[in-house]
Design a protein around this motif. Structure first.
Motif, mmCIF file in Angstrom:
data_model
loop_
_atom_site.group_PDB
_atom_site.id
_atom_site.type_symbol
_atom_site.label_atom_id
_atom_site.label_comp_id
_atom_site.label_asym_id
_atom_site.label_seq_id
_atom_site.Cartn_x
_atom_site.Cartn_y
_atom_site.Cartn_z
ATOM 1 N N THR A 14 0.856 -1.184 0.000
ATOM 2 C CA THR A 14 0.000 0.000 0.000
ATOM 3 C C THR A 14 0.889 1.230 0.000
ATOM 4 O O THR A 14 1.774 1.367 0.848
ATOM 5 N N TRP A 15 0.642 2.111 -0.958
ATOM 6 C CA TRP A 15 1.484 3.297 -1.121
ATOM 7 C C TRP A 15 0.622 4.551 -1.185
ATOM 8 O O TRP A 15 -0.461 4.537 -1.759
ATOM 9 N N ARG A 16 1.143 5.630 -0.634
ATOM 10 C CA ARG A 16 0.494 6.939 -0.732
ATOM 11 C C ARG A 16 1.579 7.950 -1.092
ATOM 12 O O ARG A 16 2.377 8.362 -0.255
ATOM 13 N N ARG A 28 2.752 10.413 4.063
ATOM 14 C CA ARG A 28 2.795 10.155 2.631
ATOM 15 C C ARG A 28 4.239 10.218 2.140
ATOM 16 O O ARG A 28 5.090 10.860 2.754
ATOM 17 N N SER A 103 -10.725 7.060 -9.197
ATOM 18 C CA SER A 103 -10.197 5.747 -8.811
ATOM 19 C C SER A 103 -10.462 4.735 -9.911
ATOM 20 O O SER A 103 -11.462 4.825 -10.629
ATOM 21 N N SER A 154 -1.345 13.595 -6.264
ATOM 22 C CA SER A 154 -1.045 12.436 -5.427
ATOM 23 C C SER A 154 -1.539 11.152 -6.085
ATOM 24 O O SER A 154 -2.458 11.176 -6.918
ATOM 25 N N ASP A 156 -2.479 7.124 -4.758
ATOM 26 C CA ASP A 156 -2.615 6.094 -3.730
ATOM 27 C C ASP A 156 -2.793 4.742 -4.415
ATOM 28 O O ASP A 156 -3.582 4.616 -5.366
ATOM 29 N N GLU A 158 -3.390 0.602 -3.444
ATOM 30 C CA GLU A 158 -3.631 -0.375 -2.390
ATOM 31 C C GLU A 158 -4.206 -1.666 -2.975
ATOM 32 O O GLU A 158 -5.020 -1.626 -3.905
#
Length: 403
Positions: A14-16, A28, A103, A154, A156, A158
């Motif tokens: 999981t990356w932010r 982050r 998303s 940004s 995200d 996951e």
């Protein structure tokens, strides 16, 4: 610093990420253009510019929800593609100092297979072509391409558990790695809701037989689960008698192999769907000339006999080409229309539109996964107004395998 990044990329799924200097938030990962991707890490791929860039992160095989916050101090219009040019988000408009969030789901894979037990037949990896071995599809990382006037604040990423539509097919389905050749499978994700993933295992030159012998079907079956979907489209190469090892007769072996794919999907609780192959673009007296012989009808017959949903892309392709005529329909094809089999972005988009509309109308369990605006499609001259899609940075004059 490099060792730390590599350890983190290997351990985390999981990356932010924050890509904008103006939007740094606690917890982050801040990434600047100077962070170039290296194996097992994250960062920008070489060649990044204000007009377009690729961003990659090493992740294990699986399905990932990608959430992007678009926007910046300058107005933007961003198109996003994933892996080998899969269209995910199209023309996301952001006025100055305005944020928009989107998303979508991205399927990531490697060629590895569970190794067979001792003395059991089989291999531990899919047989990849040289082109695939150097593509963005089988490389153990998730790659996003941002095009147009990209404004990305940004990202995200996951892992998720979600229904998956698997695609098995040939060059008219696969994720073509470079412009201008494009296939409908690359466009399909942009026409679905963000709660279902597309895993495109099709490859140029494939037949029903070779898809099995190269362990591509085995790779799908290694992760196919109950209530997933398997879309099956072959025919262009199966009909080639000059390919004796993979030729399949439309009356006997071709329908028999289709039933193998159907049975393997059903054995795992998944739902098979048959798709007829799109026609080649050859006109006579304003009508498309048949080039696929008995193969489309063989697919229709198997669908009826097996009670499998049918997407008749052969019929849709004829309607699209004939609605536009010989000259305009040529603009839907690779190599400026010299290639009569493989499409460009515009042609792939229209085929995907036709397929998505049929899915919405004929498969009730999937209809809610088709974006509302994609549930209806009329093949007429007006459809050309929606075919302007930003081209990716990768370009090749090599014609896709098969014909």
């Amino acid at each position: 610093m490099m060792l730390t990044a590599m350890v983190m990329a290997t351990a985390l799924t999981t990356w932010r990420f924050d890509l904008s200097p103006a939007s740094r938030e606690p917890g982050r990962v801040a990434v600047t253009r100077q962070q170039v991707y290296a194996s097992g890490q994250y960062g920008y791929e070489p060649g990044a510019s204000d007009d377009g860039f690729l961003f990659s992160v090493a992740v294990p095989e699986g399905v990932y929800r990608v959430t992007i916050r678009f926007g910046g101090t300058q107005p933007g219009r961003t198109t996003v593609k994933a892996e080998a040019r899969r269209l995910m988000a199209r023309d996301v408009v952001t006025p100055s100092n305005t944020a928009v969030t989107r998303s979508f789901l991205v399927h990531v894979r490697s060629p590895a297979l569970p190794p067979p037990p001792a003395n059991a037949p089989g291999r531990s990896a899919v047989s990849l072509s040289d082109q695939e071995a150097h593509s963005l599809t089988w490389d153990n990382k998730l790659t996003l391409e941002f095009l147009g006037r990209p404004r990305v604040a940004s990202i995200d990423i996951e892992p998720v558990e979600t229904p998956v539509i698997y695609l098995a097919g040939d060059s008219t389905v696969t994720d073509q790695p470079a412009e201008p050749a494009t296939s409908w499978g690359q466009m399909l994700p942009a026409l679905l809701t963000p709660d279902i993933a597309v895993a495109n295992y099709a490859h140029s030159g494939e037949t029903l037989k070779s898809f099995i012998s190269e362990l591509r079907l085995a790779k799908i079956l290694s992760t196919l689960k109950a209530d997933d979907w398997l879309f099956i489209q072959f025919g262009h190469n199966d009909q080639k008698t000059q390919w004796p090892q993979t030729y399949a007769d439309p009356q006997t072996t071709y329908p028999a192999y289709l039933r193998v794919f159907i049975a393997e999907a059903r054995r795992r609780g998944a739902h098979p769907v048959l798709v007829t192959s799109p026609e080649r673009r050859t006109f006579r007296d304003g009508r498309i000339v048949d080039s696929l012989g008995d193969y489309p009808e063989a697919v229709r017959r198997v669908a009826r006999e097996e009670g499998v949903p049918l997407i008749d892309l052969n019929d849709s392709s004829r309607r699209i080409y004939e609605a536009l005529g010989p000259d305009v329909s040529a603009t839907l094809f690779n190599d400026g229309g010299a290639d009569r089999t493989h499409h460009n972005n515009a042609g792939a988009w229209l085929l995907a539109r036709a397929l998505a509309a049929q899915v919405a109308q004929q498969i009730p369990e999937l209809s809610n996964h088709v974006s509302p605006e994609a549930r209806r499609f009329v093949p007429d001259a007006a459809m050309m107004q929606e075919t302007d899609i930003v081209a990716s940075g990768a370009y090749s004059q090599q014609r896709p395998s098969g014909d």
